[in-house]
Every structure is written in structure tokens, then in C-alpha cells.
Design a protein around this motif. Structure first.
Motif: not given
Length: 225
Positions: A32-53
Motif C-alpha cells: 500500500d506504499g506505507s513504510v515503517s521502522i521497527h526494532n526488536d522489542d515492540r510487538a505491534y507499534k513501529p518506532l516511526n512510520w509513514m502512512s499511505p499515500p
């Protein structure tokens, strides 16, 4: 879906600024074009993200400089990812998702609320069950007494992931000029305190429903079929 594991620095520039110093992270680029940044200690929420569009521009580094990704959102905000070292980069076709299959109680709860939407709020009327969006159907689309659209997500137990799910639906529904503005309602037999806090922060109304009382409204002896 594209999966990139890289040592990277992430900066967000927009209405506010945010900085993630260099570390090894997982970057997800979805269909869908979204980009998200994850680390190794969160089950559901990214550290930062950009929602589409949003638009992703990949700029290769020159003369030993690191590669840079610039993700620009609809409001002009930018997520700038500086890739110091790429450890993994792969793309995978996931195909169509059948969506979350609700358990028997949750499915029946949705059915009962569709038959008796007024139990969620005075003047509420059903437009459609399983109203489609690009990322899956919202459980109930209703109209309130003033004619405004209300998207209802129904859970047996209301937790943070359910609020996140409804938030994504609302973002898409509010792009439709025939529906907007659409407000959200999170309905469940039990709603966790953390989910209530997150819902309140996002302007989503929480409603606790009594399944047994609703079942009392569903009297089989009164049915024609």
C-alpha cells in the motif's frame, strides 16, 4: 512486501521533528506504499512510520556516502532513512489476505449489534456490515442521528491492536468525500485501560457491550425464518 534489515539513522521532518540514532533495524515497505521502522522489542507499534499515500525516493550514496531513502507523506512531512549498512533486502508477494476470522462469540456480537445498532448510541442506524476498505472490511458502518458516518469495530476483548486497526480504517474512510467526516467507535465486552487511553487520544469512542443482554434481544421465537 519488502523487508530490509539495515544499520540506519532515521529522521522525521514535518510539523515536528524526531530522530532515531544509528542502530540495526527492520524496515517494512508494504504494497500500500506505507513504510515503517521497527526494532526488536515492540510487538505491534513501529518506532516511526509513514502512512499511505506516500512516495519513496531511493538515492544511492556517492563517493562512499551512505544510501538515503526519502519518504514523503501527503502532508509534505518527510521520513529520511540513512542506510549505513544493509544486512538483508528481500521482496515477497503475500497475495490477497482473507482477513481476520472472528471467533463465534465475536461474530455473533457483530451480528447482534448490526440488528440493534441503537444499543451503541441513541439514533444510530446501520448502513452496512463488513463495509469494504482497501485493507479489509470495517465491522459496521452506521449513521448517527445527525446523519454523520460512524465506523464501528467490534471485539470480544478490546485491546490496543483493535484500536490501531480501527485507526487505519478511519484514515481510509475519511478520504471518501461521500463519507467524511467519519468518527470511530470501539465496541467490546471488555476494553483494556491502555486501549481506552489510546482510543481517547485518537478521538475514538469506547462502548462496553453486554453480550448476554444483547442475546436477550435476539429472541428466536420472534423470527419468521
Amino acid at each position: 512486501m519488502r523487508l530490509v534489515i539495515a544499520s540506519c539513522q532515521v529522521d522525521y521532518v514535518g510539523r515536528l521533528t524526531a530522530h532515531l540514532p544509528r542502530a540495526t533495524r527492520l524496515i517494512l515497505v508494504k504494497a500500500d506504499g506505507s513504510v515503517s521502522i521497527h526494532n526488536d522489542d515492540r510487538a505491534y507499534k513501529p518506532l516511526n512510520w509513514m502512512s499511505p499515500p506516500c512516495k519513496l525516493l531511493e538515492q544511492p550514496g556517492e563517493d562512499g556516502e551512505p544510501d538515503r531513502w526519502t519518504v514523503t507523506g501527503k502532508d509534505g512531512g518527510q521520513l529520511i532513512i540513512t542506510l549505513e549498512e544493509v544486512l538483508h533486502d528481500s521482496s515477497h508477494e503475500l497475495g490477497a489476505d482473507p482477513g481476520l476470522q472472528k471467533d463465534g462469540v465475536e461474530a455473533h456480537l457483530q451480528e447482534l449489534l448490526a440488528e440493534h445498532p441503537g444499543t451503541l448510541g441513541e439514533g444510530l442506524s446501520l448502513v452496512r456490515r463488513e463495509y469494504p476498505t482497501a485493507i479489509g472490511p470495517v465491522d459496521l458502518l452506521c449513521r448517527d442521528a445527525a446523519g454523520a458516518a460512524v465506523a464501528v469495530e467490534v471485539k470480544r476483548r478490546g485491546e490496543i491492536d483493535g484500536v490501531e486497526q480501527l485507526t487505519r480504517y478511519l484514515e481510509l474512510l475519511n478520504r471518501d468525500p461521500l463519507l467524511a467526516p467519519v468518527r470511530g467507535m470501539f465496541a467490546a465486552q471488555e476494553i483494556k485501560p491502555q486501549a481506552r487511553v489510546l482510543a481517547g487520544d485518537r478521538g475514538i469512542e469506547c462502548v462496553t457491550v453486554d453480550y448476554n443482554a444483547l442475546r436477550g434481544l435476539d429472541d428466536p421465537s420472534m423470527r419468521l425464518f
